[in-house]
Design a protein around this motif. Structure first.
Motif, PDB file in Angstrom:
ATOM      1  N   ALA A 161      55.575  65.325  89.698  1.00  0.00           N
ATOM      2  CA  ALA A 161      55.677  64.696  88.378  1.00  0.00           C
ATOM      3  C   ALA A 161      54.290  64.712  87.743  1.00  0.00           C
ATOM      4  O   ALA A 161      53.511  63.768  87.911  1.00  0.00           O
ATOM      5  CB  ALA A 161      56.214  63.270  88.509  1.00  0.00           C
ATOM      6  N   PRO A 162      53.957  65.782  87.024  1.00  0.00           N
ATOM      7  CA  PRO A 162      52.579  65.971  86.573  1.00  0.00           C
ATOM      8  C   PRO A 162      52.295  65.390  85.190  1.00  0.00           C
ATOM      9  O   PRO A 162      53.154  65.384  84.300  1.00  0.00           O
ATOM     10  CB  PRO A 162      52.458  67.499  86.520  1.00  0.00           C
ATOM     11  CG  PRO A 162      53.840  67.953  86.134  1.00  0.00           C
ATOM     12  CD  PRO A 162      54.807  66.940  86.735  1.00  0.00           C
ATOM     13  N   HIS A 163      51.075  64.917  85.033  1.00  0.00           N
ATOM     14  CA  HIS A 163      50.617  64.436  83.729  1.00  0.00           C
ATOM     15  C   HIS A 163      50.357  65.624  82.813  1.00  0.00           C
ATOM     16  O   HIS A 163      50.097  66.736  83.270  1.00  0.00           O
ATOM     17  CB  HIS A 163      49.332  63.616  83.896  1.00  0.00           C
ATOM     18  CG  HIS A 163      49.117  62.605  82.813  1.00  0.00           C
ATOM     19  ND1 HIS A 163      48.739  62.967  81.540  1.00  0.00           N
ATOM     20  CD2 HIS A 163      49.257  61.262  82.797  1.00  0.00           C
ATOM     21  CE1 HIS A 163      48.641  61.875  80.798  1.00  0.00           C
ATOM     22  NE2 HIS A 163      48.957  60.825  81.531  1.00  0.00           N
ATOM     23  N   ILE A 166      59.150  71.083  89.891  1.00  0.00           N
ATOM     24  CA  ILE A 166      58.031  70.656  89.055  1.00  0.00           C
ATOM     25  C   ILE A 166      58.614  70.186  87.732  1.00  0.00           C
ATOM     26  O   ILE A 166      59.118  70.985  86.936  1.00  0.00           O
ATOM     27  CB  ILE A 166      57.022  71.787  88.819  1.00  0.00           C
ATOM     28  CG1 ILE A 166      56.543  72.368  90.143  1.00  0.00           C
ATOM     29  CG2 ILE A 166      55.834  71.261  87.998  1.00  0.00           C
ATOM     30  CD1 ILE A 166      55.636  73.577  89.990  1.00  0.00           C
ATOM     31  N   ALA A 167      58.576  68.895  87.501  1.00  0.00           N
ATOM     32  CA  ALA A 167      59.108  68.342  86.256  1.00  0.00           C
ATOM     33  C   ALA A 167      58.185  68.691  85.096  1.00  0.00           C
ATOM     34  O   ALA A 167      57.016  69.050  85.293  1.00  0.00           O
ATOM     35  CB  ALA A 167      59.249  66.825  86.370  1.00  0.00           C
ATOM     36  N   ASN A 185      60.399  61.471  78.068  1.00  0.00           N
ATOM     37  CA  ASN A 185      60.221  62.746  77.373  1.00  0.00           C
ATOM     38  C   ASN A 185      60.013  63.930  78.318  1.00  0.00           C
ATOM     39  O   ASN A 185      59.342  64.907  77.986  1.00  0.00           O
ATOM     40  CB  ASN A 185      59.048  62.659  76.389  1.00  0.00           C
ATOM     41  CG  ASN A 185      59.225  61.536  75.389  1.00  0.00           C
ATOM     42  OD1 ASN A 185      60.238  61.449  74.702  1.00  0.00           O
ATOM     43  ND2 ASN A 185      58.239  60.649  75.311  1.00  0.00           N
ATOM     44  N   THR A 186      60.612  63.839  79.516  1.00  0.00           N
ATOM     45  CA  THR A 186      60.571  64.966  80.458  1.00  0.00           C
ATOM     46  C   THR A 186      61.985  65.223  80.976  1.00  0.00           C
ATOM     47  O   THR A 186      62.941  64.547  80.592  1.00  0.00           O
ATOM     48  CB  THR A 186      59.656  64.669  81.666  1.00  0.00           C
ATOM     49  OG1 THR A 186      60.316  63.782  82.582  1.00  0.00           O
ATOM     50  CG2 THR A 186      58.320  64.062  81.230  1.00  0.00           C
ATOM     51  N   ASP A 187      62.106  66.189  81.873  1.00  0.00           N
ATOM     52  CA  ASP A 187      63.402  66.519  82.473  1.00  0.00           C
ATOM     53  C   ASP A 187      63.546  65.949  83.882  1.00  0.00           C
ATOM     54  O   ASP A 187      64.433  66.360  84.632  1.00  0.00           O
ATOM     55  CB  ASP A 187      63.586  68.040  82.514  1.00  0.00           C
ATOM     56  CG  ASP A 187      62.543  68.745  83.382  1.00  0.00           C
ATOM     57  OD1 ASP A 187      61.503  68.113  83.713  1.00  0.00           O
ATOM     58  OD2 ASP A 187      62.743  69.927  83.717  1.00  0.00           O
ATOM     59  N   LEU A 230      66.538  65.396  88.964  1.00  0.00           N
ATOM     60  CA  LEU A 230      66.934  64.594  90.130  1.00  0.00           C
ATOM     61  C   LEU A 230      68.451  64.482  90.241  1.00  0.00           C
ATOM     62  O   LEU A 230      69.019  64.629  91.327  1.00  0.00           O
ATOM     63  CB  LEU A 230      66.302  63.206  90.048  1.00  0.00           C
ATOM     64  CG  LEU A 230      64.775  63.134  90.168  1.00  0.00           C
ATOM     65  CD1 LEU A 230      64.291  61.706  89.925  1.00  0.00           C
ATOM     66  CD2 LEU A 230      64.303  63.638  91.521  1.00  0.00           C
ATOM     67  N   LYS A 231      69.098  64.226  89.119  1.00  0.00           N
ATOM     68  CA  LYS A 231      70.558  64.095  89.139  1.00  0.00           C
ATOM     69  C   LYS A 231      71.230  65.404  89.531  1.00  0.00           C
ATOM     70  O   LYS A 231      72.250  65.413  90.233  1.00  0.00           O
ATOM     71  CB  LYS A 231      71.053  63.603  87.771  1.00  0.00           C
ATOM     72  CG  LYS A 231      70.803  62.114  87.537  1.00  0.00           C
ATOM     73  CD  LYS A 231      71.395  61.663  86.223  1.00  0.00           C
ATOM     74  CE  LYS A 231      71.440  60.141  86.108  1.00  0.00           C
ATOM     75  NZ  LYS A 231      70.133  59.497  86.209  1.00  0.00           N
TER      76      LYS A 231
END
Length: 208
Positions: A63-65, A113-114, A125-127, A132-133
């Motif tokens: 989960a990257p910035h 990688i999200a 505002n990400t996927d 995950l689902k």
């Protein structure tokens, strides 16, 4: 806590912001977290967890910035204090060493990688939730940086979305001891389902 178990099919490790700027000597943020990180054994604990979850067949999700680029936040109506710091310090700059993955925690084959998060939450505002689902994940274990910002915000958001949330209090760090205390002793118990040490987490993982 000894009764907590994690299914390999429905658990994911959320590794938040494993950038050189955070985790490597010479990184722009490392000097500010170094004392706390070394006190809790952050890097060794991340190594232990990284190996253990992979051996157990648990999904690893990065989960990257947002990697800073020229112009980011400058024309925003309401950049947060943290976004202003990133804008001024060029943290995690795209195309620079500081914005590259720490070599020991870089994504491997099969990792998710999200999309990069602009604020503190890895979900906003990400996927991340969608990913995950799609993989049937119901339980998330959060490690990485920082305890009282991106870890806490991502974990709170996960709880709101219905995930079982685990914090690992010695696999993260913060600028001050007071921030670690607030994250794990004051705020964490209001939303997290489990707050463990690295040793406790590894003991609860399924066998390789």
């Amino acid at each position: 806590m000894s009764q907590i178990t994690y299914s390999a099919k429905s658990t994911a490790l959320l590794l938040v912001d494993p950038y050189n700027d955070f985790l490597s000597e010479g990184g722009k943020v490392w000097p500010f977290i170094k004392d706390v990180a070394e006190e809790v054994g952050l890097l060794d604990n991340l190594r232990t967890i990284n190996k253990a979850v992979r051996d157990a067949g648990i999904q690893v999700v990065i989960a990257p910035h947002r990697r800073w680029q020229p112009g980011d936040y400058e024309c925003w109506c309401h950049p947060s204090p943290n976004q202003r710091k990133i804008m001024q310090g060029h943290h995690f700059a795209k195309g620079e060493w500081g914005g590259e993955w720490h070599p020991e925690f870089a994504p491997q084959s099969g990792d998710i990688i999200a999309l990069e998060h602009w604020g503190s939450s890895g979900f906003a505002n990400t996927d991340l939730d969608f990913q995950l689902k799609q993989h049937g994940i119901t339980h998330v274990v959060l490690v990485g940086l920082l305890a009282n910002t991106c870890i806490e915000c991502t974990a709170r958001f996960a709880t709101e979305l219905g995930y079982h949330v685990t914090l690992v209090k010695d696999a993260t760090a913060a600028f001050k001891h007071e921030m670690m205390h607030a994250a794990h002793e004051l705020n964490g118990p209001t939303y997290a389902h489990a707050i463990l040490t690295t040793r406790e987490l590894v003991a609860a993982l399924p066998a390789a």
